[in-house]
Design a protein around this motif. Structure first.
Motif, PDB file in Angstrom:
ATOM      1  N   UNK A  29      44.823  35.836  36.122  1.00 33.53           N
ATOM      2  CA  UNK A  29      43.488  35.283  35.887  1.00 33.53           C
ATOM      3  C   UNK A  29      43.532  34.133  34.887  1.00 33.53           C
ATOM      4  N   UNK A  30      44.483  34.179  33.951  1.00 31.40           N
ATOM      5  CA  UNK A  30      44.597  33.085  32.981  1.00 31.40           C
ATOM      6  C   UNK A  30      44.895  31.768  33.686  1.00 31.40           C
ATOM      7  N   UNK A  31      45.592  31.823  34.833  1.00 27.91           N
ATOM      8  CA  UNK A  31      45.871  30.609  35.603  1.00 27.91           C
ATOM      9  C   UNK A  31      44.732  30.258  36.558  1.00 27.91           C
ATOM     10  N   UNK A  32      44.099  31.265  37.129  1.00 31.25           N
ATOM     11  CA  UNK A  32      43.068  31.014  38.137  1.00 31.25           C
ATOM     12  C   UNK A  32      41.720  30.678  37.528  1.00 31.25           C
ATOM     13  N   UNK A  43      32.612  53.718  51.488  1.00 31.31           N
ATOM     14  CA  UNK A  43      32.773  55.128  51.137  1.00 31.31           C
ATOM     15  C   UNK A  43      34.021  55.275  50.285  1.00 31.31           C
ATOM     16  N   UNK A  44      34.065  56.346  49.512  1.00 30.48           N
ATOM     17  CA  UNK A  44      35.205  56.584  48.639  1.00 30.48           C
ATOM     18  C   UNK A  44      35.125  55.749  47.375  1.00 30.48           C
ATOM     19  N   UNK A  45      36.203  55.733  46.625  1.00 31.72           N
ATOM     20  CA  UNK A  45      36.256  54.967  45.380  1.00 31.72           C
ATOM     21  C   UNK A  45      36.625  53.517  45.679  1.00 31.72           C
ATOM     22  N   UNK A  46      35.992  52.613  44.967  1.00 31.63           N
ATOM     23  CA  UNK A  46      36.286  51.178  45.092  1.00 31.63           C
ATOM     24  C   UNK A  46      36.149  50.570  43.700  1.00 31.63           C
ATOM     25  N   UNK A  47      37.161  49.832  43.271  1.00 35.19           N
ATOM     26  CA  UNK A  47      37.091  49.162  41.973  1.00 35.19           C
ATOM     27  C   UNK A  47      37.604  47.731  42.135  1.00 35.19           C
ATOM     28  N   UNK A  48      36.681  46.801  41.998  1.00 34.32           N
ATOM     29  CA  UNK A  48      36.998  45.381  42.065  1.00 34.32           C
ATOM     30  C   UNK A  48      36.509  44.735  40.773  1.00 34.32           C
ATOM     31  N   UNK A  49      37.385  43.999  40.129  1.00 35.04           N
ATOM     32  CA  UNK A  49      37.048  43.319  38.882  1.00 35.04           C
ATOM     33  C   UNK A  49      36.826  41.839  39.151  1.00 35.04           C
ATOM     34  N   UNK A  50      36.040  41.191  38.281  1.00 42.79           N
ATOM     35  CA  UNK A  50      35.735  39.782  38.468  1.00 42.79           C
ATOM     36  C   UNK A  50      35.754  39.054  37.136  1.00 42.79           C
ATOM     37  N   UNK A  51      36.200  37.822  37.176  1.00 41.67           N
ATOM     38  CA  UNK A  51      36.126  36.919  36.028  1.00 41.67           C
ATOM     39  C   UNK A  51      35.668  35.574  36.551  1.00 41.67           C
ATOM     40  N   UNK A  52      35.040  34.794  35.680  1.00 43.23           N
ATOM     41  CA  UNK A  52      34.476  33.519  36.119  1.00 43.23           C
ATOM     42  C   UNK A  52      34.800  32.420  35.117  1.00 43.23           C
ATOM     43  N   UNK A  53      34.769  31.192  35.641  1.00 48.35           N
ATOM     44  CA  UNK A  53      35.147  30.055  34.807  1.00 48.35           C
ATOM     45  C   UNK A  53      34.399  28.823  35.286  1.00 48.35           C
ATOM     46  N   UNK A  54      34.192  27.849  34.393  1.00 52.67           N
ATOM     47  CA  UNK A  54      33.622  26.572  34.829  1.00 52.67           C
ATOM     48  C   UNK A  54      34.693  25.483  34.812  1.00 52.67           C
ATOM     49  N   UNK A  55      35.951  25.892  34.790  1.00 51.39           N
ATOM     50  CA  UNK A  55      37.061  24.937  34.837  1.00 51.39           C
ATOM     51  C   UNK A  55      37.379  24.542  36.276  1.00 51.39           C
TER      52      UNK A  55
END
Length: 327
Positions: free
Chosen positions: A76-79, A315-327
């Motif tokens: 994420x530091x690169x993206x 259905x079931x477990x789902x875990x998605x993380x998100x980060x955002x940038x204006x770069x």
């Protein structure tokens, strides 16, 4: 400039081509990149080439690189360098690290309609990065949609009705009530800091016994700063009672007047937006979207102006993380 990888787009989702022409997110795998070291590959590719490819393809899927919760931060530091806080966000989510959040905690049985992150705000992130820590047992895809195609799919009368923009209304409670509190929304309990943020946003606001009321006038479309493409860029359908479904909408109307809802939207002049317009916006958005079907370890990078995104039920477990940038 195009990254030197192959597009294995069929994994973007079932019937992707039939629903959105030839476009699909651009998939990058270790075989295509010539290495399983995603961080090293991103470093060699460079920020400029990555940005150019993202604008060209609108979405990049990084798959089979074995990204884990322990190794996602350098990716994420690169993206999404200089990650932004989710200030003034209206979706229920939890902060799990340095400006890293759960993508949403909206009940799993419901669809989250297409939207661009913070499109109702004065400023919004230019890109979003999603990381799938745990894929759902079934469902849970992230649909994405070209905002230029979404705009073109709407009837002329709908586009014309929104030409003067949109009026967003938020009623944020002080810790007890429907929806998010103003403290959660602005990630602070300092009223002066909230007022400074709203002043810079050119929003109107007032404090009351229940909490904080915020009113904003925003356009319904915007243009991409590089390509110039005009895109549908608002959250009228998510802020309108018709977007909640008949049952939830009726319950809200039984309890509150529309202007007292946790969030509400009208045309710029304050007149009501017809339910039929909202239903068309919702339906054509979801019908035209391409599903990104998650596998654990996947990373998805999207241009937040060119592409809208949502979430399918699961259905079931789902875990998605998100980060955002204006770069």
């Amino acid at each position: 400039m195009t990254l030197d990888v192959t597009d294995s787009g069929p994994d973007a989702g079932p019937d992707a081509g039939s629903r959105a022409g030839a476009w699909r997110p651009y998939e990058i795998t270790p075989d295509a990149a010539g290495t399983a070291d995603l961080v090293g590959w991103l470093d060699r590719t460079g920020a400029r080439a990555l940005t150019e490819s993202l604008i060209e393809h609108k979405a990049l899927v990084f798959r089979d690189f074995g990204v884990t919760p322990d190794t996602v931060d350098p990716v994420f530091a690169r993206l999404v360098p200089d990650r932004l806080p989710y200030v003034h966000g209206n979706s229920p989510r939890t902060k799990v690290g340095g400006n890293l959040y759960t993508s949403t905690e909206y009940p799993q049985q419901y669809t989250i309609s297409l939207h661009n992150e913070l499109s109702y705000a004065h400023r919004w992130p230019t890109r979003l990065a999603f990381y799938c820590e745990t894929a759902a047992e079934s469902g849970g895809a992230t649909p994405v949609l070209d905002g230029e195609l979404w705009l073109a799919s709407l009837d002329a009368r709908v586009r014309e009705a929104f030409a003067d923009g949109i009026r967003y209304v938020q009623n944020l409670h002080d810790g007890l009530g429907f929806g998010k509190s103003w403290q959660d929304t602005f990630e602070t309990d300092d009223r002066a800091a909230v007022e400074a943020f709203l002043r810079a946003s050119r929003a109107e606001w007032e404090w009351n016994e229940e909490g904080l009321r915020v009113v904003q006038q925003r356009p319904a479309t915007t243009r991409h700063p590089v390509t110039g493409a005009e895109v549908w860029f608002n959250q009228a359908d998510q802020w309108h009672p018709a977007g909640l479904g008949d049952e939830a909408s009726a319950e809200l109307y039984d309890i509150l007047a529309p202007e007292e809802f946790p969030q509400y939207v009208t045309f710029a002049d304050g007149s009501a937006i017809p339910d039929a317009y909202i239903e068309q916006i919702l339906g054509r958005g979801l019908d035209g979207a391409v599903d990104v079907d998650w596998r654990s370890g996947d990373v998805l990078l999207i241009d937040n102006v060119l592409l809208a995104h949502g979430r399918r039920p699961f259905t079931g477990s789902r875990r998605v993380l998100v980060a955002m940038s204006d770069t």
